[in-house]
Scaffold this active site. Sequence first.
Site, mmCIF file in Angstrom:
data_model
loop_
_atom_site.group_PDB
_atom_site.id
_atom_site.type_symbol
_atom_site.label_atom_id
_atom_site.label_comp_id
_atom_site.label_asym_id
_atom_site.label_seq_id
_atom_site.Cartn_x
_atom_site.Cartn_y
_atom_site.Cartn_z
ATOM 1 N N ARG A 1 -2.477 -4.736 10.269
ATOM 2 C CA ARG A 1 -2.289 -5.503 9.027
ATOM 3 C C ARG A 1 -2.689 -6.970 9.183
ATOM 4 N NH1 ARG A 1 0.063 -2.321 5.352
ATOM 5 N NH2 ARG A 1 0.922 -3.971 4.069
ATOM 6 N N SER B 1 -4.515 -0.235 1.571
ATOM 7 C CA SER B 1 -5.811 -0.914 1.561
ATOM 8 C C SER B 1 -6.883 0.085 1.143
ATOM 9 C CB SER B 1 -6.132 -1.473 2.952
ATOM 10 O OG SER B 1 -5.165 -2.430 3.322
ATOM 11 N N LEU C 1 -7.422 2.114 8.391
ATOM 12 C CA LEU C 1 -7.321 1.282 7.196
ATOM 13 C C LEU C 1 -5.989 1.673 6.570
ATOM 14 C CD1 LEU C 1 -8.907 -0.838 5.606
ATOM 15 C CD2 LEU C 1 -9.973 1.004 4.323
ATOM 16 N N ASP C 2 -5.106 0.697 6.404
ATOM 17 C CA ASP C 2 -3.758 0.978 5.912
ATOM 18 C C ASP C 2 -3.777 1.750 4.602
ATOM 19 O OD1 ASP C 2 -2.578 -0.422 8.031
ATOM 20 O OD2 ASP C 2 -2.714 -2.308 6.940
ATOM 21 N N ARG C 3 -2.706 2.475 4.360
ATOM 22 C CA ARG C 3 -2.572 3.279 3.142
ATOM 23 C C ARG C 3 -2.724 2.427 1.885
ATOM 24 N NH1 ARG C 3 3.080 5.886 1.954
ATOM 25 N NH2 ARG C 3 2.867 5.765 -0.283
#
Length: 177
Positions: free
Chosen positions: A140, A45, A41-43
Site C-alpha cells: 500500500r 486499487s 495490486l490491492d483489492r
Amino acid sequence: MVLFNKPFDVLSQFTDRGSPTQRRTLSDYIDLPGVYPAGRLDRDSEGLLLLTDDGQLQARIADPRFKLPKTYLVQVEGVPNDAALDQLRAGVTLADGPTRPAEAAVIAPPALWPRDPPIRYRAAILDSWLRLTIHEGRNRQVRRMTAAVGHPTLRLVRWRIGEWSLDGLAPGVWRLA
C-alpha cells in the site's frame, strides 16, 4: 506475458479460499493455465496487473531490487502544493522506513472508466489527480505516501509497469503482450 486491467474489488489471486463471501478473483476474468501475477495490486486499487508463466521474469517485475518503474494515476483529497510534491519527489518516511524518491506531478483529471462503486463525492472537499511513479513496491505504498504528505488517496489506478501500459485495455479485459 498477460496484461490485465484489474477492476476495483477484485483480488490479485486466482482463488479466495476460506472467505465466507466469495470475492471476485483473477479466475473470474482469466482462463489461462500456468500464469501467475507478477506482483500484487490491492483489492481497492485498479489497473495494470502483469501475469506470466516465466518465474525469472515474474521475479524481475516484482522484486524492488530491479527498481522497475510503476506509474499510478492517483485521485487524492485536496490539491497538493509544491511542498507536498517535493516531499514525494525526495522520498517520504513511512513506518517501515524512507521510500525511494518518486516522480510526482499534479495532472488534469484523466479520461478513465467510471469506478463501480463510484468515489464518494463531497462538495466541501476538493480533490485532484497526481501522476506518481515509484521504483519499489511496498504494501500500500502509494496510499501511505500520499497520506503522509496530507493528501489521502481516493482512487488509485496503476497505469504502467516498466515498458507495459494499460493503454487501450478496458477494465476486466486482458491481452497478450
